[in-house]
Design a protein around this motif. Structure first.
Motif, mmCIF file in Angstrom:
data_model
loop_
_atom_site.group_PDB
_atom_site.id
_atom_site.type_symbol
_atom_site.label_atom_id
_atom_site.label_comp_id
_atom_site.label_asym_id
_atom_site.label_seq_id
_atom_site.Cartn_x
_atom_site.Cartn_y
_atom_site.Cartn_z
ATOM 1 N N ASN A 296 0.832 -1.213 0.000
ATOM 2 C CA ASN A 296 0.000 0.000 0.000
ATOM 3 C C ASN A 296 0.863 1.258 0.000
ATOM 4 O OD1 ASN A 296 0.806 -0.827 2.602
ATOM 5 N ND2 ASN A 296 -0.792 0.355 3.596
ATOM 6 N N LEU A 329 -0.789 -6.339 4.971
ATOM 7 C CA LEU A 329 -1.997 -6.482 4.154
ATOM 8 C C LEU A 329 -2.310 -7.943 3.852
ATOM 9 C CD1 LEU A 329 -1.725 -3.585 1.553
ATOM 10 C CD2 LEU A 329 -2.244 -3.504 3.972
ATOM 11 N N CYS A 330 -3.583 -8.159 3.449
ATOM 12 C CA CYS A 330 -4.058 -9.532 3.316
ATOM 13 C C CYS A 330 -3.764 -10.169 1.979
ATOM 14 C CB CYS A 330 -5.540 -9.570 3.599
ATOM 15 S SG CYS A 330 -5.776 -9.749 5.356
ATOM 16 N N GLU A 331 -2.534 -10.181 1.568
ATOM 17 C CA GLU A 331 -2.161 -11.046 0.438
ATOM 18 C C GLU A 331 -0.677 -11.341 0.484
ATOM 19 O OE1 GLU A 331 -1.962 -9.252 -3.661
ATOM 20 O OE2 GLU A 331 -3.604 -8.096 -2.821
ATOM 21 N N ASP A 334 2.207 -9.056 -0.678
ATOM 22 C CA ASP A 334 2.489 -7.830 0.078
ATOM 23 C C ASP A 334 3.892 -7.880 0.685
ATOM 24 O OD1 ASP A 334 2.140 -5.456 1.479
ATOM 25 O OD2 ASP A 334 1.281 -6.486 3.210
ATOM 26 N N ASN A 366 -4.842 2.954 -1.094
ATOM 27 C CA ASN A 366 -5.577 2.765 0.160
ATOM 28 C C ASN A 366 -6.029 1.319 0.327
ATOM 29 O OD1 ASN A 366 -6.721 5.862 -0.739
ATOM 30 N ND2 ASN A 366 -5.869 5.586 1.285
ATOM 31 N N TYR A 367 -5.365 0.401 -0.356
ATOM 32 C CA TYR A 367 -5.776 -0.997 -0.296
ATOM 33 C C TYR A 367 -5.898 -1.473 1.158
ATOM 34 C CZ TYR A 367 -5.759 -6.010 -1.245
ATOM 35 O OH TYR A 367 -6.079 -7.335 -1.299
ATOM 36 N N ASN A 368 -6.878 -2.305 1.397
ATOM 37 C CA ASN A 368 -7.240 -2.756 2.749
ATOM 38 C C ASN A 368 -7.693 -1.581 3.616
ATOM 39 O OD1 ASN A 368 -5.253 -5.715 3.728
ATOM 40 N ND2 ASN A 368 -7.126 -5.516 2.576
ATOM 41 N N THR A 370 -6.323 1.242 4.110
ATOM 42 C CA THR A 370 -5.231 1.831 4.897
ATOM 43 C C THR A 370 -5.107 3.309 4.526
ATOM 44 O OG1 THR A 370 -3.712 1.100 3.165
ATOM 45 C CG2 THR A 370 -3.906 -0.304 5.110
#
Ligand code: LLP
Length: 401
Positions: A296, A329-331, A334, A366-368, A370
């Motif tokens: 992110n 982050l959820c992957e 990341d 702003n992924y997830n 954030t």
């Protein structure tokens, strides 16, 4: 001549600590001294040539930084209305702006018709300029971007001068483009080339530029735009500027004006990203250093497999071990660094990601859900100055209705 100050010369562990406590993490920090020095190296190389230097503000759009570059004599290379807006916030006048892009909309063309130069990417775009000129009268001076079919030996996503890339006009159809311009009463002032970014060999620059120079002579153009793409030292190799100045600069003699569009070389090494270590996770397979920002805040490692040096500031043990530095982050993509040899940092301490000034904040997301980080400028007097505050959750949902 090219020995610039580096972040290592200006950054201490205490400074990182102080900045992180004052402004929080993740945090981007830029050094004014380095920005100015590198801007002067760029202009200094072209001794005796009348240059029109622009900063490619896709690399970093903070108007406070653009203002520093304005003071160093740079205009901006923009791609979008957003980058035009950033330039305006930095008081860059229209006559110092070059507009690039392979998908210029009619709306943008009407709004940006007062900038100084435009690089036309296709015959189809020429058709549009004909209509715009008819409607608004005066339009910018036009360069034709040529696609010289040269391999810049860089990551495929950032190579732009090969035939299979979407950019520029292939030389085989250049005659048709010139004819189209003539029939449309559009005056062209020169050719533009930009074969890619993070190029560390001089040879592809030479190969592309010598074609553009020859074509300029053939068609009588006195201006030329040579783009950007100078590669910096992320790991072990950078563009050899003394070779570049010996090999490339002589080709430019005799031109009335040479436009430059340099981004990464100036701002990349002038910026760092500070992150906090949440904890060190150990499994049978690997050791993960989990920090408070990932793809992110800096997507380059995830997107291009790019290498960025990592500095551990407070080690729990000094011996280096193989680790992955990962975000929260959820992957699994990341990551900030993989398979790198690092000291194990203490929980709660800080790490520094090097060469993060270019395409760092500019590509943050702003992924997830954030928040985008803050940006601080260390001024020439070594005073920290907040130049962009951290986002808030209100900022994040401001557009929701
Ligand atoms: N001129 C044109 C037409 C460009 O497309 C670019 C970069 C530049 C100038 C400036 O290139 P520079 O001097 O910064 O290499 N996001 C990628 C880089 C994309 C470059 C896009 N175009 C990365 O993080 O590596």
């Amino acid at each position: 001549m090219f020995n610039c100050t580096t972040v290592n010369d200006l950054l201490s562990g205490e400074l990182v600590q102080k900045l992180s406590i004052s402004y929080g993490t993740p945090l981007y920090v830029y050094f004014e001294t380095i920005i100015r020095e590198r801007a002067r190296v760029v202009t200094g190389i072209f001794n005796g040539i009348n240059i029109f230097p622009t900063f490619a503000c896709k690399a970093n759009n903070n108007p406070n930084l653009l203002r520093i570059l304005k003071e160093e004599g740079f205009g901006t290379d923009i791609v979008t209305l957003g980058e035009y807006y950033a330039s305006r916030l930095a008081d860059i006048p229209d006559e110092k702006i070059v507009w690039n892009g392979n998908g210029k909309s009619l709306k943008e063309m009407a709004l940006l018709s007062k900038v100084r130069y435009v690089n036309v990417d296709s015959i189809e775009e020429l058709e549009r300029w004909k209509d715009v000129a008819f409607k608004v009268g005066d339009i910018p001076e036009l360069f034709l971007r040529i696609n010289p079919n040269v391999n810049p030996n860089t990551h495929p996503y950032i190579s732009t001068g090969l035939k299979k890339n979407k950019f520029g006009i292939p030389i085989e159809i250049l005659e048709s483009a010139l004819k189209k311009a003539k029939e449309s009463n559009l005056e062209l002032v020169g050719f533009h080339i930009h074969i890619g970014s993070q190029i560390t060999d001089v040879a592809p620059f030479y190969e592309a530029l010598s074609q553009a120079v020859e074509l300029s002579r053939k068609y009588g153009f006195r201006k030329i735009n040579i783009g950007g793409g100078w590669g910096i030292n992320y790991k072990d190799k950078e563009l050899d500027l003394s070779d570049y100045s010996k090999t490339i600069v002589p080709l430019l003699e005799g031109f009335e004006e040479v436009v430059l569009e340099i981004g990464r070389y100036i701002i990349g090494p002038a910026g760092i990203l500070i992150l906090k270590v949440e904890y060190v996770k150990r499994t049978d397979a690997k050791t993960f250093i989990v920090v408070d920002g990932g793809m992110n805040v800096l997507i380059r490692p995830a997107m291009y497999g790019a290498f960025h040096g990592v500095r551990v500031l407070s080690a729990e043990q000094n011996e280096k071990v193989e680790v992955d530095v990962v975000g929260p982050l959820c992957e699994s993509g990341d990551v900030l660094a993989t398979h790198c040899m690092l000291e194990i940092p203490r929980e709660g301490s800080y790490i520094v990601i090097e060469n993060a000034g270019a395409y760092g904040y500019a590509m943050a997301s702003n992924y997830n859900s954030t928040l985008k980080p803050a940006e601080v400028l260390m001024t020439e007097n070594n005073e920290p100055k907040l130049i962009r505050r951290r986002e808030t959750y209100d900022d994040l949902f401001r557009t929701i209705i």
